[in-house]
Design an enzyme around this catalytic site. Structure first.
Site, PDB file in Angstrom:
ATOM      1  N   MET A 159       0.822  -1.211   0.000  1.00 23.94           N
ATOM      2  CA  MET A 159       0.000   0.000   0.000  1.00 23.94           C
ATOM      3  C   MET A 159       0.856   1.262   0.000  1.00 23.94           C
ATOM      4  SD  MET A 159      -2.927  -1.260  -0.270  1.00 23.94           S
ATOM      5  CE  MET A 159      -4.029   0.119  -0.091  1.00 23.94           C
TER       6      MET A 159
ATOM      7  N   ASP B  65      10.753   3.142   5.352  1.00 27.37           N
ATOM      8  CA  ASP B  65      10.491   1.785   5.842  1.00 27.37           C
ATOM      9  C   ASP B  65      11.555   1.459   6.889  1.00 27.37           C
ATOM     10  OD1 ASP B  65       9.958  -1.177   5.988  1.00 27.37           O
ATOM     11  OD2 ASP B  65       8.565  -0.645   4.383  1.00 27.37           O
TER      12      ASP B  65
ATOM     13  N   VAL C 133       2.048   1.065   7.642  1.00 25.66           N
ATOM     14  CA  VAL C 133       2.905  -0.002   8.184  1.00 25.66           C
ATOM     15  C   VAL C 133       2.028  -1.200   8.516  1.00 25.66           C
ATOM     16  CG1 VAL C 133       4.651   1.596   9.048  1.00 25.66           C
ATOM     17  CG2 VAL C 133       2.776   0.928  10.556  1.00 25.66           C
TER      18      VAL C 133
ATOM     19  N   GLU D 230      -0.432  -3.953  10.025  1.00 27.16           N
ATOM     20  CA  GLU D 230      -1.706  -3.744  10.729  1.00 27.16           C
ATOM     21  C   GLU D 230      -1.575  -4.196  12.188  1.00 27.16           C
ATOM     22  OE1 GLU D 230      -3.940  -1.944   9.724  1.00 27.16           O
ATOM     23  OE2 GLU D 230      -5.971  -2.712   9.800  1.00 27.16           O
TER      24      GLU D 230
ATOM     25  N   LYS E  99       1.934   0.845  14.847  1.00 30.40           N
ATOM     26  CA  LYS E  99       1.320   2.101  14.414  1.00 30.40           C
ATOM     27  C   LYS E  99       1.571   3.207  15.458  1.00 30.40           C
ATOM     28  CE  LYS E  99      -1.900   0.213  11.108  1.00 30.40           C
ATOM     29  NZ  LYS E  99      -1.484   0.464   9.750  1.00 30.40           N
TER      30      LYS E  99
ATOM     31  N   SER F 225      -7.090  -0.712   7.683  1.00 31.53           N
ATOM     32  CA  SER F 225      -8.366  -1.216   7.154  1.00 31.53           C
ATOM     33  C   SER F 225      -9.302  -1.623   8.279  1.00 31.53           C
ATOM     34  CB  SER F 225      -8.160  -2.480   6.325  1.00 31.53           C
ATOM     35  OG  SER F 225      -7.207  -2.284   5.353  1.00 31.53           O
TER      36      SER F 225
ATOM     37  N   HIS G 105      -8.123   5.882   3.692  1.00 32.42           N
ATOM     38  CA  HIS G 105      -8.114   4.452   3.399  1.00 32.42           C
ATOM     39  C   HIS G 105      -8.159   4.206   1.896  1.00 32.42           C
ATOM     40  CE1 HIS G 105     -10.338   0.377   3.487  1.00 32.42           C
ATOM     41  NE2 HIS G 105      -9.074   0.168   3.742  1.00 32.42           N
TER      42      HIS G 105
ATOM     43  N   ASN H  73     -15.641  -1.941   3.132  1.00 34.21           N
ATOM     44  CA  ASN H  73     -15.380  -3.300   3.598  1.00 34.21           C
ATOM     45  C   ASN H  73     -16.551  -3.854   4.407  1.00 34.21           C
ATOM     46  OD1 ASN H  73     -12.952  -3.478   2.327  1.00 34.21           O
ATOM     47  ND2 ASN H  73     -11.731  -2.878   4.099  1.00 34.21           N
TER      48      ASN H  73
HETATM   49  P1  NAD Z   1       2.734  -4.735   3.799  1.00 37.87           P
HETATM   50  O1  NAD Z   1       3.075  -5.798   4.771  1.00 37.87           O
HETATM   51  O2  NAD Z   1       2.861  -5.007   2.357  1.00 37.87           O
HETATM   52  O3  NAD Z   1       3.596  -3.441   4.114  1.00 37.87           O
HETATM   53  C1  NAD Z   1       3.868  -2.957   5.390  1.00 37.87           C
HETATM   54  C2  NAD Z   1       5.241  -2.293   5.357  1.00 37.87           C
HETATM   55  O4  NAD Z   1       5.445  -1.593   6.567  1.00 37.87           O
HETATM   56  C3  NAD Z   1       6.384  -3.286   5.194  1.00 37.87           C
HETATM   57  O5  NAD Z   1       7.189  -2.900   4.106  1.00 37.87           O
HETATM   58  C4  NAD Z   1       7.134  -3.154   6.507  1.00 37.87           C
HETATM   59  O6  NAD Z   1       8.530  -3.364   6.365  1.00 37.87           O
HETATM   60  C5  NAD Z   1       6.818  -1.735   6.900  1.00 37.87           C
HETATM   61  N1  NAD Z   1       7.022  -1.473   8.311  1.00 37.87           N
HETATM   62  C6  NAD Z   1       6.739  -2.271   9.362  1.00 37.87           C
HETATM   63  N2  NAD Z   1       7.092  -1.675  10.503  1.00 37.87           N
HETATM   64  C7  NAD Z   1       7.620  -0.468  10.182  1.00 37.87           C
HETATM   65  C8  NAD Z   1       8.165   0.603  10.913  1.00 37.87           C
HETATM   66  N3  NAD Z   1       8.251   0.562  12.250  1.00 37.87           N
HETATM   67  N4  NAD Z   1       8.601   1.687  10.257  1.00 37.87           N
HETATM   68  C9  NAD Z   1       8.521   1.733   8.910  1.00 37.87           C
HETATM   69  N5  NAD Z   1       8.031   0.753   8.163  1.00 37.87           N
HETATM   70  C10 NAD Z   1       7.576  -0.352   8.786  1.00 37.87           C
HETATM   71  O7  NAD Z   1       1.244  -4.298   4.173  1.00 37.87           O
HETATM   72  P2  NAD Z   1       0.171  -3.532   3.260  1.00 37.87           P
HETATM   73  O8  NAD Z   1      -0.706  -4.531   2.617  1.00 37.87           O
HETATM   74  O9  NAD Z   1       0.857  -2.504   2.443  1.00 37.87           O
HETATM   75  O10 NAD Z   1      -0.714  -2.816   4.381  1.00 37.87           O
HETATM   76  C11 NAD Z   1      -0.275  -1.690   5.081  1.00 37.87           C
HETATM   77  C12 NAD Z   1      -1.434  -1.021   5.777  1.00 37.87           C
HETATM   78  O11 NAD Z   1      -2.437  -0.711   4.822  1.00 37.87           O
HETATM   79  C13 NAD Z   1      -2.120  -1.870   6.838  1.00 37.87           C
HETATM   80  O12 NAD Z   1      -2.551  -1.022   7.868  1.00 37.87           O
HETATM   81  C14 NAD Z   1      -3.321  -2.451   6.083  1.00 37.87           C
HETATM   82  O13 NAD Z   1      -4.401  -2.747   6.938  1.00 37.87           O
HETATM   83  C15 NAD Z   1      -3.681  -1.284   5.200  1.00 37.87           C
HETATM   84  N6  NAD Z   1      -4.452  -1.618   3.985  1.00 37.87           N
HETATM   85  C16 NAD Z   1      -4.136  -2.735   3.269  1.00 37.87           C
HETATM   86  C17 NAD Z   1      -4.854  -3.031   2.117  1.00 37.87           C
HETATM   87  C18 NAD Z   1      -4.512  -4.226   1.294  1.00 37.87           C
HETATM   88  O14 NAD Z   1      -5.315  -4.588   0.397  1.00 37.87           O
HETATM   89  N7  NAD Z   1      -3.389  -4.860   1.496  1.00 37.87           N
HETATM   90  C19 NAD Z   1      -5.900  -2.173   1.706  1.00 37.87           C
HETATM   91  C20 NAD Z   1      -6.160  -1.028   2.460  1.00 37.87           C
HETATM   92  C21 NAD Z   1      -5.434  -0.772   3.597  1.00 37.87           C
END
Ligand code: NAD
Length: 733
Positions: free
Chosen positions: A338, A357, A414, A416, A421, A443, A464, A514
């Site tokens: 995302m 990251d 980051v 979930e 967070k 989400s 979102h 959702n």
């Molecule tokens: P992901 O696992 O692909 O990415 C998360 C990233 O955050 C990773 O690259 C990780 O290394 C990084 N991270 C973790 N801890 C960190 C920190 N302390 N500092 C900096 N970076 C850090 O996850 P995603 O699918 O991209 O989801 C991320 C967020 O978006 C979540 O909150 C999720 O609920 C939300 N979201 C996801 C979707 C989806 O379809 N995947 C849709 C809408 C919202």
């Protein structure tokens, strides 16, 4: 002030310049139609005028018809709106036909004044239909300029003669991508497709058009269908080749639309029937089908949601009063799927992005996602090397929170995990300016809870996105309990910058989209457990106009995510949790490693490349198919009501604050039957009374989840409709 200017130059060429005052793009109104008609008369009657050029005073030609006009005609027409719409359409045909015949002697086919269209840039809808009525079309080769007839995308079809003219110019088969798919083409492609005749540089546009007008011969000014012995390219319907085309087209359209879009069927009928008769009769037929489509509630609902209300939301219909909040420097925390997507679309919109990251490698991977998308664009000729370099130069991939200095908006994406967070919120707030806004892309976690980690909860908000970020047009903006107006304005201004469509909702489990998608998926899974044939479930959804059935959808979003959400929801709801039957199926799939498309195994079977093959045969062993199958309507009612009732509840509870947002978001967010205009429009189409009857019937056999919400009952009892009560954005009482 007039929309068209009339000028005869020193060589006797009458130039009709379309230039609507105060608008960046021309749109056609009733008054402007009358104006242009009078100017055509003037040019044709004036002996000093040798020919006509129709052009625009802007760097585009036209955006199309002002769709508010059609709505107004219908409203003003009293008890016979169909007649008023038909008369209006026919008056348009008369004007363009007058331009096309341009004073030609009908017997000798001589004496027409040459008419050229000089198209400086993008040209859509009625603009293209005017151009098609001209004898020759010149288009400037401006970057990003496109021409086409996209009416089908808002539930209409080209009803200003475009359907009849274009299909007669290139044949029904060749016309299909433009008419039936609404494809907008770049000038070079438009030339190959026969929409325009010449592509010229913007500086030479008028000179080239004029040169043609002054040198055109009589024969250049007679349309093929006005000549004796004209035959439809590709064959008329009763010609063997034409027969094949129309049979094929009919099947193709039905496969794509499942017969739920009235405009696609009407368009085909207009082309088919029109091809059997002389041109002027064909225009009349086109007008009749066009009127029929305009009178269809589905078309009005589509226009309302996909055009009028979508535009209102994009322009900030629900934006609180606050000074301009456009984002200059954006921080994105988490460069995963995302975060990388958010960084990409923001940099593409010209915003400087700091992408953070936990490791440099992960941050770089996030930036590489943008590079990969830009490379794809370059391969398709949509992105230049300069553009790619410019976009990439805007993204700084780093692990250093210090780089967030000066960011006026930060979006965290980051893991979930509340603890992660909290940590990143604090780290970022230590660096960013006092007045910066902090947003979370969560989400599932409540915004108001996450805001507790913030020293400035009034500047904390949910933004979102949906996956994949570069493709999905909807963005949900979520207000926490303490979120202030400026944060909402900031989020809206940002979404406008990245050219997506925002809705603003209050904080509640799963927000809006959702919250509705989950019951849709769950209802599908529940039916598999009951022994309903999985193919019946999937086809029932497709036949309702959903792009994918619930089982395919859960395969796409992944079954382990479903399991995770189910576990979290059960933990939060305790004994009230209603979805045990669903979980039995989900958990069984997960245990077998059938996690969906990403595992190349889910409700569907996939080959080793990940191509979907068909429903997984093992489903029948785990959940045997029942001897008695429900009828299609029953399955459709269950799938539809599962999500629609959730939308009504969200509105009733004040999570959703505007039904227009509820409808637009449903179509953009999860492909809710676009022909219906969205869940609230669908309820208005079938009527609240009928909806309550369906609910009562379903409830008696399937349980309380189909209980009609009080608001729906109230609307049914009082004989109201959702749009009648709340159509201007009013909140539920
Ligand atoms: P992901 O696992 O692909 O990415 C998360 C990233 O955050 C990773 O690259 C990780 O290394 C990084 N991270 C973790 N801890 C960190 C920190 N302390 N500092 C900096 N970076 C850090 O996850 P995603 O699918 O991209 O989801 C991320 C967020 O978006 C979540 O909150 C999720 O609920 C939300 N979201 C996801 C979707 C989806 O379809 N995947 C849709 C809408 C919202």
């Amino acid at each position: 002030m007039s929309d068209f200017k009339y000028h005869v130059d020193e060589d006797g060429v009458a130039i009709l310049t379309w230039d609507v005052p105060g608008k960046s793009m021309n749109v056609m109104t009733r008054e402007a139609f009358a104006e242009v008609s009078e100017m055509i008369d003037r040019a044709l009657a004036d002996d000093k005028v040798k020919g006509i050029i129709v052009t625009s005073g802007k760097d585009s030609f036209a955006g199309g018809m002002d769709l508010n006009v059609l709505a107004r005609i219908r409203e003003e027409a009293g008890d016979n709106p169909a007649q008023a719409l038909f008369d209006f359409t026919m008056s348009g045909h008369h004007i363009l036909r007058k331009l096309e015949r341009a004073g030609m002697d009908p017997k000798t086919l001589k004496g027409a004044k040459p008419v050229a269209c000089a198209i400086p840039g993008t040209c859509a809808g009625i603009g293209t239909e005017i151009a098609l009525a001209c004898h020759r079309r010149f288009m400037a080769d401006r970057p990003k300029a496109k021409i086409g007839l996209p009416e089908i995308l808002v539930g209409l079809f080209p009803g200003g003669g475009g359907t009849t003219r274009y299909s007669r110019m290139v044949g029904a088969m060749a016309a299909a991508p433009v008419l039936l798919e609404g494809k907008m083409l770049e000038p070079a492609k438009a030339k190959s497709a026969g929409l325009i005749d010449e592509v010229v540089s913007p500086d030479e546009l008028m000179a080239r058009a004029k040169e043609w007008v002054l040198s055109a011969k009589d024969d250049d000014c007679v349309k093929p269908w006005d000549k004796k012995g004209w035959k439809m390219p590709g064959g008329a319907p009763y010609h063997p080749a034409g027969f094949m085309t129309f049979v094929g087209a009919n099947a193709m359209v039905h496969a794509k639309t499942q017969g739920v879009y009235p405009a696609a069927k009407a368009l085909l009928s207009a082309v088919y029937e029109g091809a059997l008769v002389p041109f002027d009769v064909a225009l009349r037929i086109e007008a009749r089908w066009f009127t029929k489509v305009l009178m269809d509630p589905s078309s009005s609902a589509m226009i309302r949601s996909l055009f009028l209300n979508k535009e209102k939301l994009e322009k900030g219909a629900n934006r609180p009063e606050a000074p301009d909040q456009r984002v200059r420097k954006l921080g994105v925390l988490g460069a995963g799927m995302m975060g990388a997507g958010i960084a990409h679309v923001s940099a593409l919109a010209g915003i400087d992005v700091v992408l953070i990251d936990a490791s440099q490698e992960a941050a770089d991977r996030g930036k590489a996602h943008s590079e990969a998308l830009l490379d794809k664009g370059m391969k398709r000729g949509k992105v230049t090397a300069e553009k790619k370099a410019e976009v990439l130069s805007r993204i700084t991939a780093t692990t250093d929170y210090g780089a967030l200095e000066g960011c006026d908006l930060v979006i965290e994406a980051v893991f979930e995990d509340p603890a992660v967070k909290v940590e990143v919120t604090k780290k970022a707030e230590a660096v960013i300016p006092q007045d910066a806004i902090f947003a979370t892309n969560t989400s599932t976690l409540p915004i108001s809870d996450l805001a507790k980690a913030s020293a400035r909860p009034d500047q904390f908000i949910g933004i979102h996105f949906f996956s994949p970020v570069d493709k999905m047009m909807l963005v949900e903006i979520i207000k926490g309990r303490q979120t202030g107006d400026r944060a909402v304005a900031k989020a809206l201004d940002y979404v406008r910058q990245i050219r997506k469509t925002p809705i603003v909702v209050n904080d509640a489990r799963f927000f809006y989209a959702n919250r509705c998608i989950i019951p849709y998926i769950n209802e599908g899974i529940r039916m598999v457990k009951e022994g309903v044939k999985p193919a019946l479930v999937e086809n029932a959804a497709r036949l309702l106009g959903f792009p994918v059935g619930p089982l395919q959808l859960v395969d796409e979003t992944s079954i382990d995510l479903g399991v995770k959400i189910a576990k979290a929801t059960r933990a939060a709801m305790g004994d009230a949790y209603p979805d045990d039957a669903v979980d039995e199926v989900l958990f069984a799939m997960a245990e077998r490693g059938r996690l969906g498309r990403k595992a190349k195994a889910g409700f569907y079977a996939y080959d080793e490349k990940g191509t979907r093959l068909g429903l997984w045969e093992g489903l029948g062993e785990l959940w045997p198919v029942a001897a008695n199958q429900p009828d299609l309507k029953e399955v459709q009612n269950r799938l539809m009501m599962a999500q629609v009732l959730e939308a009504v509840r969200a509105f009733e509870e004040g999570v959703l604050m505007d039904i227009r947002e509820g409808d637009v978001a449903a179509i953009l967010g999860w492909g809710f039957a676009p022909w219906s205009g969205g869940p609230f429009s669908w309820l208005d189409i079938i009527g609240a009374r009928r909806a309550v009857e369906i609910c009562e019937d379903l409830k008696s056999r399937h349980g309380p989840r189909f209980e009609a919400p009080a608001l729906l009952r109230d609307i049914a009892t009082k004989g109201d409709s959702f749009y009648g009560r709340y159509g201007s954005g009013e909140a539920a009482a």
